[in-house]
Design an enzyme around this catalytic site. Structure first.
Site, PDB file in Angstrom:
ATOM      1  N   HIS A   1       2.124   2.900   7.026  1.00 36.07           N
ATOM      2  CA  HIS A   1       3.015   3.374   5.976  1.00 36.07           C
ATOM      3  C   HIS A   1       4.054   4.305   6.610  1.00 36.07           C
ATOM      4  CE1 HIS A   1       0.408   2.567   2.157  1.00 36.07           C
ATOM      5  NE2 HIS A   1       0.456   1.532   2.979  1.00 36.07           N
TER       6      HIS A   1
ATOM      7  N   GLU B   1       5.143   7.255   6.060  1.00 32.41           N
ATOM      8  CA  GLU B   1       4.742   8.639   6.311  1.00 32.41           C
ATOM      9  C   GLU B   1       3.813   8.718   7.522  1.00 32.41           C
ATOM     10  OE1 GLU B   1       4.694   6.947   3.501  1.00 32.41           O
ATOM     11  OE2 GLU B   1       5.058   8.220   1.753  1.00 32.41           O
TER      12      GLU B   1
ATOM     13  N   CYS C   1       1.271   7.883  -0.903  1.00 33.28           N
ATOM     14  CA  CYS C   1       0.065   7.287  -1.480  1.00 33.28           C
ATOM     15  C   CYS C   1      -1.129   8.109  -0.974  1.00 33.28           C
ATOM     16  CB  CYS C   1      -0.044   5.818  -1.058  1.00 33.28           C
ATOM     17  SG  CYS C   1      -0.571   5.615   0.647  1.00 33.28           S
TER      18      CYS C   1
ATOM     19  N   CYS D   1      -1.333   8.302   2.828  1.00 34.00           N
ATOM     20  CA  CYS D   1      -0.295   9.133   3.460  1.00 34.00           C
ATOM     21  C   CYS D   1      -0.557  10.609   3.201  1.00 34.00           C
ATOM     22  CB  CYS D   1       1.084   8.757   2.933  1.00 34.00           C
ATOM     23  SG  CYS D   1       1.496   7.030   3.233  1.00 34.00           S
TER      24      CYS D   1
HETATM   25  N1  LIG Z   1       4.499   6.337   0.009  1.00 36.57           N
HETATM   26  C1  LIG Z   1       4.287   5.072   0.416  1.00 36.57           C
HETATM   27  N2  LIG Z   1       3.722   4.208  -0.422  1.00 36.57           N
HETATM   28  C2  LIG Z   1       3.512   2.950   0.032  1.00 36.57           C
HETATM   29  N3  LIG Z   1       2.939   1.900  -0.601  1.00 36.57           N
HETATM   30  C3  LIG Z   1       2.952   0.857   0.254  1.00 36.57           C
HETATM   31  N4  LIG Z   1       3.519   1.216   1.437  1.00 36.57           N
HETATM   32  C4  LIG Z   1       3.871   2.532   1.314  1.00 36.57           C
HETATM   33  C5  LIG Z   1       4.505   3.465   2.195  1.00 36.57           C
HETATM   34  O1  LIG Z   1       4.866   3.200   3.341  1.00 36.57           O
HETATM   35  N5  LIG Z   1       4.675   4.725   1.685  1.00 36.57           N
END
Ligand SMILES: Nc1nc2[nH]cnc2c(=O)[nH]1
Length: 161
Positions: free
Chosen positions: A59, A61, A89, A92
């Protein structure tokens, strides 16, 4: 009370995170971008690389946190701020906690992500206890489970984190 310089910096950094997210879509990736500003003022970029790297944990972050920690040569990012195009999420957010990041700013929220087809809001519901069937997790306390912790407690010269 808000501090004007901090707020101006936050908007600027969030704009950059959103630009990274938008550019990442054009490059074939997910619509998420993030930056970590470390205690030395350096800016570390991250974009969602899940599909490109076949890495479900990549992800934006997490990618930015990994870049910052690598550049700082330190797993502890105390004094750093995470700016992200979308509300972190649970994965993260946990990464930010483990990195000991000081503060998080986000632009879009989990509901915006849900409207685009992402499960961020659903997974928050799981952690709130409202969707237990999503992933059953069972405790089986086998006797040897304490052995690694006993080893850790008595280890000399360990790096605690
Ligand atoms: N905040 C965030 N939510 C996600 N949901 C799926 N991928 C991501 C991501 O890279 N960052």
């Amino acid at each position: 009370m808000t501090v004007p310089e901090v707020d101006a910096r936050a908007s600027e950094c969030l704009e950059l995170a959103v630009q990274l997210a938008t550019r990442n879509v054009a490059d074939g990736g997910g619509p998420f971008g993030a930056i970590v500003v470390t205690s030395d003022g350096a800016v570390h970029h991250g974009v969602n690389r899940v599909t490109r790297d076949n890495d479900p944990t990549a992800h934006a972050e997490v990618v930015a946190i990994r870049a910052a920690a690598t550049a700082m040569r330190n797993f502890d990012l105390h004094g750093a701020v995470l700016y992200t195009s979308c509300e972190p999420c649970p994965l993260c957010l946990a990464a930010a906690l483990w990195a000991r990041i000081d503060r998080v700013y986000f632009a879009a929220d989990r509901h915006g992500a849900a409207a685009a087809g992402f499960d961020d809001a659903l997974f928050y519901e799981y952690f709130a206890g409202n969707q237990p069937e999503l992933l059953p997790v069972a405790h089986r306390g086998i006797p040897s489970s304490v052995v690694p912790f006993d080893a850790w407690r008595s280890a000399q010269g360990k790096t605690a984190y």
